[in-house]
Design a protein around this motif. Structure first.
Motif, PDB file in Angstrom:
ATOM      1  N   UNK A  51       0.813  -1.223   0.000  1.00 16.18           N
ATOM      2  CA  UNK A  51       0.000   0.000   0.000  1.00 16.18           C
ATOM      3  C   UNK A  51       0.846   1.273   0.000  1.00 16.18           C
ATOM      4  N   UNK A  52       1.962   1.278   0.748  1.00 15.22           N
ATOM      5  CA  UNK A  52       2.807   2.476   0.779  1.00 15.22           C
ATOM      6  C   UNK A  52       3.415   2.742  -0.596  1.00 15.22           C
ATOM      7  N   UNK A  53       3.870   1.679  -1.251  1.00 16.66           N
ATOM      8  CA  UNK A  53       4.465   1.860  -2.587  1.00 16.66           C
ATOM      9  C   UNK A  53       3.428   2.331  -3.594  1.00 16.66           C
ATOM     10  N   UNK A  54       2.224   1.841  -3.473  1.00 19.48           N
ATOM     11  CA  UNK A  54       1.201   2.278  -4.427  1.00 19.48           C
ATOM     12  C   UNK A  54       0.866   3.750  -4.230  1.00 19.48           C
ATOM     13  N   UNK A  55       0.869   4.217  -2.964  1.00 22.97           N
ATOM     14  CA  UNK A  55       0.635   5.644  -2.722  1.00 22.97           C
ATOM     15  C   UNK A  55       1.778   6.488  -3.269  1.00 22.97           C
TER      16      UNK A  55
END
Length: 163
Positions: A10-14
């Protein structure tokens, strides 16, 4: 400590979404700055921006720097880091792995003649690495002795063409 993995999180997608939106926004601002006439920018109350000359000069200078790096600096660094042709490290280094027969016999193997005339091979002290290992097995990966390689390449060219 989390495991290092290239899988999406999720952090990488943000971060990825933010970088995508940011890069598209900056491209839009750049294109507006480069192509919209000054009168329209003044009409919208935008007065403080760099001279339009830099909208062309900076990308061209970046491309020139990249070209110089790719065609001059990078090959020059590789040539500086390359060993001399007469250095022993171009043939053998600490990571060399010779077969056990070669190490035991001081870089020479038992004599196996591969030529048609066996007397000719024995006179030249022609040595080769044995090819007959256990059937249906792949031999262990190892480096070849440079004298064996040179003899195979440069001696008896007619016999080598038959192989």
């Amino acid at each position: 400590m989390p495991e290092q993995t290239p899988a999406p999180t999720p952090a990488r997608s943000l971060y990825g979404f933010f970088m995508y939106v940011f890069s598209k926004t900056m491209l839009g601002i750049y294109l507006i700055w480069a192509f919209v006439p000054d009168d329209y920018l003044h009409y919208v109350n935008i007065y403080y921006y760099p001279v339009k000359y830099w909208s062309i000069a900076v990308p061209i200078q970046c491309l020139v720097a990249l070209t110089l790096f790719v065609f001059l600096i990078y090959p020059s660094l590789n040539m500086i880091l390359t060993l001399n042709i007469d250095s022993e490290n171009t043939i053998r280094d600490p990571f060399s792995h010779y077969s056990k027969e070669i190490i035991k016999n001081n870089y020479k193997t038992d004599i196996f003649c591969t030529c048609i005339d066996e007397n000719k091979c024995l006179k030249n002290n022609y040595t080769v690495i044995p090819k007959d290992y256990k059937q249906n097995t792949v031999p262990e990966l190892h480096d070849l002795n440079i004298s064996y390689v040179c003899k195979k390449i440069y001696m008896n060219k007619e016999d080598n063409m038959k192989d």
